[in-house]
Each structure stands twice: as C-alpha cells, then as structure tokens.
Design an enzyme around this catalytic site. Structure first.
Site, PDB file in Angstrom:
ATOM      1  N   GLY A 155       0.851  -1.195   0.000  1.00  0.00           N
ATOM      2  CA  GLY A 155       0.000   0.000   0.000  1.00  0.00           C
ATOM      3  C   GLY A 155       0.883   1.240   0.000  1.00  0.00           C
ATOM      4  N   ARG A 156       0.335   2.315   0.559  1.00  0.00           N
ATOM      5  CA  ARG A 156       1.110   3.561   0.536  1.00  0.00           C
ATOM      6  C   ARG A 156       2.391   3.464   1.367  1.00  0.00           C
ATOM      7  NH1 ARG A 156      -3.958   7.733   0.258  1.00  0.00           N
ATOM      8  NH2 ARG A 156      -5.126   6.030   1.171  1.00  0.00           N
ATOM      9  N   ILE A 157       2.289   2.811   2.536  1.00  0.00           N
ATOM     10  CA  ILE A 157       3.490   2.725   3.388  1.00  0.00           C
ATOM     11  C   ILE A 157       4.491   1.756   2.762  1.00  0.00           C
ATOM     12  CG2 ILE A 157       4.378   2.112   5.670  1.00  0.00           C
ATOM     13  CD1 ILE A 157       1.616   2.981   6.802  1.00  0.00           C
ATOM     14  N   ARG A 177      -2.474  -7.957  -3.594  1.00  0.00           N
ATOM     15  CA  ARG A 177      -3.549  -8.667  -4.306  1.00  0.00           C
ATOM     16  C   ARG A 177      -3.372  -8.568  -5.816  1.00  0.00           C
ATOM     17  NH1 ARG A 177      -7.581  -7.303  -0.005  1.00  0.00           N
ATOM     18  NH2 ARG A 177      -7.232  -5.196  -0.723  1.00  0.00           N
ATOM     19  N   THR A 234       5.760  -2.797  11.555  1.00  0.00           N
ATOM     20  CA  THR A 234       5.252  -1.467  11.914  1.00  0.00           C
ATOM     21  C   THR A 234       3.761  -1.382  11.582  1.00  0.00           C
ATOM     22  OG1 THR A 234       5.889  -0.613   9.742  1.00  0.00           O
ATOM     23  CG2 THR A 234       7.457  -0.254  11.535  1.00  0.00           C
ATOM     24  N   ARG A 236       0.441  -3.826  12.565  1.00  0.00           N
ATOM     25  CA  ARG A 236      -0.344  -4.034  13.778  1.00  0.00           C
ATOM     26  C   ARG A 236       0.176  -5.305  14.443  1.00  0.00           C
ATOM     27  NH1 ARG A 236      -1.654   0.404  13.678  1.00  0.00           N
ATOM     28  NH2 ARG A 236      -3.707   1.382  13.738  1.00  0.00           N
ATOM     29  N   GLU A 265      -0.455  -4.400  23.200  1.00  0.00           N
ATOM     30  CA  GLU A 265       0.268  -3.217  23.659  1.00  0.00           C
ATOM     31  C   GLU A 265      -0.590  -2.382  24.612  1.00  0.00           C
ATOM     32  OE1 GLU A 265       1.146  -1.855  19.614  1.00  0.00           O
ATOM     33  OE2 GLU A 265      -0.160  -0.133  19.934  1.00  0.00           O
ATOM     34  N   HIS A 283       5.287   1.750  19.554  1.00  0.00           N
ATOM     35  CA  HIS A 283       4.322   2.183  18.526  1.00  0.00           C
ATOM     36  C   HIS A 283       4.522   3.666  18.158  1.00  0.00           C
ATOM     37  CE1 HIS A 283       0.048   1.253  16.805  1.00  0.00           C
ATOM     38  NE2 HIS A 283       0.755   2.032  15.991  1.00  0.00           N
ATOM     39  N   ILE A 284       5.706   3.949  17.611  1.00  0.00           N
ATOM     40  CA  ILE A 284       6.029   5.344  17.278  1.00  0.00           C
ATOM     41  C   ILE A 284       6.197   5.540  15.768  1.00  0.00           C
ATOM     42  CG2 ILE A 284       7.060   5.944  19.507  1.00  0.00           C
ATOM     43  CD1 ILE A 284       9.855   5.538  18.115  1.00  0.00           C
ATOM     44  N   GLY A 285       5.642   4.629  14.963  1.00  0.00           N
ATOM     45  CA  GLY A 285       5.824   4.716  13.510  1.00  0.00           C
ATOM     46  C   GLY A 285       5.537   6.092  12.932  1.00  0.00           C
TER      47      GLY A 285
HETATM   48  C1  DGY Z   1      -1.872   4.157  12.337  1.00  0.00           C
HETATM   49  O1  DGY Z   1      -2.163   5.292  11.968  1.00  0.00           O
HETATM   50  O2  DGY Z   1      -2.591   3.198  12.080  1.00  0.00           O
HETATM   51  C2  DGY Z   1      -0.584   3.974  13.080  1.00  0.00           C
HETATM   52  O3  DGY Z   1      -0.466   2.740  13.653  1.00  0.00           O
HETATM   53  C3  DGY Z   1      -0.378   5.055  14.123  1.00  0.00           C
HETATM   54  O4  DGY Z   1       0.020   6.151  13.419  1.00  0.00           O
END
Ligand code: DGY
Length: 322
Positions: A155-157, A177, A234, A236, A265, A283-285
């Site tokens: 995806g975008r990330i 997909r 990064t 879930r 978490e 969880h600081i992505g």
């Molecule tokens: C999200 O946006 O889903 C990240 O886990 C937190 O920025």
C-alpha cells in the site's frame, strides 16, 4: 445547532481549534484511554468523536451513544472500531491514511538499520563503560544495503518503504492482491508469500489488521524464513503471532526482529522482551510532530466536512448511508 464534538485524548497541532470553529468541543486533555464505562459517559452527549487507536469503539459502546453520527479515528488503521456496528447505526467512520506513510517508512528503516547494525546494543555497551578498545570483531552486525527486502502489503506505506530501499540498492519483492504499478516502476517484483519468506533477508509487514491478516506470520511462516533473516513489524501487533515470534527468536529460527506494534500493547510478551537481536519500540511509527499534527488535522477535517453536509474525504464505510 452546533454539533457537540468530543476529542478523547490530547492531540498536537491546530485540530482542536479547527473543530471549535464549527462545534462545541469537549477536549479531554489527559493522556491515555478511558475505561469503557467512562468513555461511554464522555461520548453519551456527542454528535462526533475524534478518537485515537487506543479508544475501543465497539458495539457495546455504540449502544450507549445515541446521538453519535461520526467517528473520526486519528490513525490509518481502524481495527479499534467495529465498523459494521457503526454502519448499522448509520454512523460514519473515517481514518487518516497517506499523511503518515513517509514517517512510518522512515521508522521502518530505523528498525531495519537499528536491529541489523545493533544500534541499541552498541550504545548501551558504550554508555555502560565497557568499550575498552576498537576491535575487529566487536558488535558485528548484518549488511543492510544490497540485500533482499520482502514487503508484505504494497500500500502507501509499503511503497514508501520500497522507495527508500532503492537508495540502499536492495532487491525488493512484495506481496499484494494485484500488480502495483508504482512498486514495479521502482523495480519491485510481485511474488507469493511463500517465495517472499524464502528469499528475503528482511521481511517487513505493511498490511492492515483484519480477520484475514490475523497471525499472518505464525510459527510455520517464521520457519519459512531464512535463519539469517530479520522480521520488521510497523503494521499491527496481531498480524504476528507474538508467542511464535518470541520462540523463533530464542531458538534462532530467524536472526532478529524490529517491532513497533504488539498484540496487547502496551503489554509486551515476556519472551519477546528477553529475546536476542530484538529492537522493540512503543508504537512510534508516525510519531513526528509534523505527521501527528497532520493526522489530527485530517481527522478534524473529516468532522468539519461531515457537518458541512459533505462526504468526509477519508470515509471508510460508505455503506453507512445505505
Ligand atoms: C496508524 O495510523 O494506524 C498507526 O499505527 C499510528 O500512526
């Protein structure tokens, strides 16, 4: 009538000011999620809520919020919200995709570099006063450049990660997909998950969490990775079976892991805390001032659009109108 808007926890930037222009805002300025009963009390009079991924918006809660018309999550992921229950009650749900892709991709690379080059361990070694001399065998890590990076979920990330990988001269394989034109133009090659796990030196997870991705990476899939490979998450926490990951790390099934998200978490599996070659972050992505301010503003803009009678730009449940 001005809508009553609740912001459940502190957020950066100008989002609250923006909401105050259009509604009566209750801004809870204490950090941390409320217990369910208190959240329900806070939201009982609300027409709209701007919430965080730690706020559980489920069927039970929605049954106690009769006025609620829109839930604006300040996160790209929205697995904290029962979207089907919201749709059934004709409540719009929105998220904040896109604005956090670059910062999350940056952190993905921080994890890759951090765990493979043993950054935390090296700093702890220095600070503890153990560094007595330069040694040709001290803290040897693993090369990052020119390796094979497997991106699970383009995806975008995932695409932002692939763009960075190019500068590291990496071969990129990915699962998705369908063929992803942007990824292919970066030289990335679509493969199936089995191939990706077998060929990658680094496996990086970028899929949303849902029933189909629950424990996508389990003991069997970890065993398909190379013993010299690293897992990065990064996305879930529950995309990975954390107990299986901890065991794989302790038994040397894989070489290491860089993890920013956890199944329960902020509770971390104790065996993960003691696992070797493991870099764990809280969880600081997306945690930069710029990105979090943009996420908050995007969540607020969804609420503003809704009460202006427009379709919120980041609506995740168009079916709520049905
Ligand atoms: C999200 O946006 O889903 C990240 O886990 C937190 O920025």
């Amino acid at each position: 009538m001005r809508p009553k808007i609740v912001v459940t926890q502190p957020i950066p930037g100008d989002a609250v000011a923006r909401l105050r222009q259009i509604g009566d805002v209750t801004y809870r300025t204490t950090d941390g999620p409320l217990p369910a009963a208190e959240l329900s009390q806070l939201l009982a009079p609300a027409d709209a809520v701007l919430c965080l991924l730690t706020d559980r918006i489920d069927e039970v809660l929605l049954a106690t919020t009769p006025r609620l018309k829109i839930v604006a999550n300040m996160a790209a992921g929205y697995n904290n919200i029962d979207v089907a229950a919201a749709s059934a009650r004709k409540i719009a749900v929105t998220n904040t995709p896109g604005v956090l892709s670059e910062s999350t991709a940056d952190l993905t690379f921080a994890l890759i570099l951090g765990v493979m080059r043993r950054i935390s361990e090296s700093e702890a070694f220095l600070r503890s006063g153990q560094w007595a001399y330069w040694s040709a065998t001290l803290l040897l890590g693993s090369e990052v450049h020119s390796r094979t990076l497997g991106i699970v979920g383009m995806g975008r990330i995932g695409t932002a990660v692939a763009r960075r990988a190019r500068a590291f001269n990496m071969r990129v394989v990915y699962t998705a997909r369908s063929v992803h034109a942007d990824a292919e133009s970066l030289g990335a090659e679509r493969v199936d998950l089995d191939t990706l796990l077998a060929q990658s030196d680094i496996v990086s997870l970028h899929v949303p969490y849902n029933a189909a991705t629950h424990h996508l990476i389990n003991a069997q899939r970890l065993a398909q990775m190379q013993p010299s490979a690293f897992l990065i998450n990064t996305a879930r926490g529950s995309v990975v079976d954390e107990a299986a990951l901890a065991e794989a790390l302790h038994r040397g099934i894989i070489a290491g892991a860089g993890i920013d998200v956890f199944e329960a978490e902020p509770t971390i599996h104790p065996q993960l805390l003691s696992a070797p070659n493991t870099l764990l972050l809280p969880h600081i992505g997306s945690a930069t001032l710029q990105t979090r301010s943009a996420m908050a503003r995007m969540a607020a803009d969804n609420i503003v659009a809704f009460f202006a009678g427009n379709r919120p730009p980041q609506l995740v449940n168009p079916e709520y109108l049905a």
